[in-house]
Design an enzyme around this catalytic site. Structure first.
Site, mmCIF file in Angstrom:
data_model
loop_
_atom_site.group_PDB
_atom_site.id
_atom_site.type_symbol
_atom_site.label_atom_id
_atom_site.label_comp_id
_atom_site.label_asym_id
_atom_site.label_seq_id
_atom_site.Cartn_x
_atom_site.Cartn_y
_atom_site.Cartn_z
ATOM 1 N N ASN A 9 -50.868 -25.170 -14.100
ATOM 2 C CA ASN A 9 -50.015 -24.781 -12.976
ATOM 3 C C ASN A 9 -49.092 -23.683 -13.502
ATOM 4 O OD1 ASN A 9 -48.212 -24.519 -10.896
ATOM 5 N ND2 ASN A 9 -47.284 -26.554 -11.135
ATOM 6 N N LYS A 11 -46.995 -21.990 -11.987
ATOM 7 C CA LYS A 11 -45.710 -21.895 -11.272
ATOM 8 C C LYS A 11 -45.451 -20.426 -10.927
ATOM 9 C CE LYS A 11 -44.410 -26.200 -13.406
ATOM 10 N NZ LYS A 11 -43.399 -27.093 -13.921
ATOM 11 N N HIS A 95 -45.504 -31.174 -5.415
ATOM 12 C CA HIS A 95 -44.939 -31.062 -6.774
ATOM 13 C C HIS A 95 -43.435 -31.350 -6.697
ATOM 14 C CE1 HIS A 95 -43.598 -29.329 -10.545
ATOM 15 N NE2 HIS A 95 -44.849 -29.419 -10.970
ATOM 16 N N GLU A 97 -41.017 -29.901 -7.898
ATOM 17 C CA GLU A 97 -40.196 -28.705 -7.634
ATOM 18 C C GLU A 97 -40.215 -28.371 -6.142
ATOM 19 O OE1 GLU A 97 -42.147 -26.306 -10.596
ATOM 20 O OE2 GLU A 97 -41.250 -27.566 -12.145
ATOM 21 N N GLU A 167 -46.266 -37.178 -12.652
ATOM 22 C CA GLU A 167 -45.387 -36.296 -13.413
ATOM 23 C C GLU A 167 -43.964 -36.835 -13.391
ATOM 24 O OE1 GLU A 167 -47.291 -32.099 -13.570
ATOM 25 O OE2 GLU A 167 -45.807 -32.165 -11.993
ATOM 26 N N GLY A 173 -41.122 -29.617 -18.221
ATOM 27 C CA GLY A 173 -40.482 -28.426 -18.779
ATOM 28 C C GLY A 173 -39.353 -28.740 -19.739
ATOM 29 N N SER A 213 -44.763 -31.669 -19.986
ATOM 30 C CA SER A 213 -44.757 -31.227 -21.390
ATOM 31 C C SER A 213 -46.054 -31.559 -22.138
ATOM 32 C CB SER A 213 -43.535 -31.787 -22.126
ATOM 33 O OG SER A 213 -42.341 -31.324 -21.507
#
Ligand SMILES: O=C[C@H](O)COP(=O)(O)O
Length: 253
Positions: A9, A11, A95, A97, A167, A173, A213
């Site tokens: 991904n 992003k 996701h 985010e 996730e 991240g 990660s």
């Protein structure tokens, strides 16, 4: 045996030139799609070029989001019809985010999952708990609620084709990966929840990725877990070398 699916991904990263050079670097080197699904989920402006470049390769191209309507007055949105027409085959939905920064809810995620199946796109549905939820022991309930709402109204056959990405938000991240046991514990729970909602066959077939990660140094251990069938990778999917190591790790002979 469930086939592993390793999805990068990107992003909101890369220029057009960088995207093209990445794809030219990896497309002849990923393992056969018989052995592992290698997916690159790129920003919308790169999708057409990437689909063209990977036509005769084992790389599949995915989008990172879409809207659930087919067309209409939805300024700034991209529809499943548009993605399908481009030749995109996967779409990441819900996701964290998207949920945290853009206010997506379980209800909109559910509508998007239906829209993806209606247009023959494979949805990668993301779920995961915050650090606060983990520390207050709410992880399993939260995940169950997210899954239950995401699959509402799907047929058991559709659930079998779904990819769920677990996730944990605190591992995205941050360099802080869930241990393989922690990750597998939740993935096992997800499979049980799917079984309860859609039956044993769906639970056995649904593929569950871990994300947060993931990198070449920890991917083997994560993928060796009983209920982890792949990875959804952000940072470590941006470099061709690293992406190739990740997909190689997912290969079954
Ligand atoms: O979709 C990917 C995840 O958000 C994980 O990102 P990360 O690998 O950079 O932690």
């Amino acid at each position: 045996m469930r086939k592993q699916v390793i999805a990068g991904n990107w992003k909101m990263n890369k220029t057009h030139k960088e995207a093209e050079s990445f794809i030219n670097e990896v497309k002849g080197k990923v393992p056969s799609k018989e052995n592992v699904e290698s997916v690159v989920c790129a920003p919308f402006p790169f999708l057409q070029k990437l689909v063209e470049e990977t036509k005769d390769s084992d790389v599949e191209i995915g989008a990172q989001n879409m809207y659930f309507e087919e067309n209409g007055a939805f300024t700034g949105e991209v529809s499943p019809v548009m993605l399908k027409e481009l030749g995109v085959t996967y779409v990441v939905l819900g996701h964290s985010e998207r949920r945290d920064v853009f206010g997506e809810t379980d209800e909109t995620v559910n509508k998007k999952v239906h829209a993806a199946f209606d247009h023959d796109l494979t949805p990668i549905v993301c779920v995961g708990e915050s650090l606060e939820q983990r520390e207050s022991d709410e992880t399993m309930n939260h995940i169950e609620s997210q899954i239950t709402k995401a699959v509402e109204g799907l047929t058991d056959d559709q659930v079998k084709q779904l990819i769920i990405a677990y996730e944990p938000i605190w591992a995205i991240g941050t360099g802080r990966t869930a241990s393989s046991e922690q990750a597998n514990e939740v993935c096992t729970h997800i499979r049980k929840v799917v079984g309860k909602l859609s039956g044993d066959e769906a639970a056995e077939a649904v593929r569950i990725q871990y994300g947060g990660s993931v990198k070449p140094a920890n991917v083997d251990e994560l993928l060796s877990q009983s209920d982890i069938d792949g990875a959804l990778v952000g940072g470590a999917s941006l470099e061709a070398d690293s992406f190739l190591k990740l997909v190689e790790a997912g290969k079954h002979e």
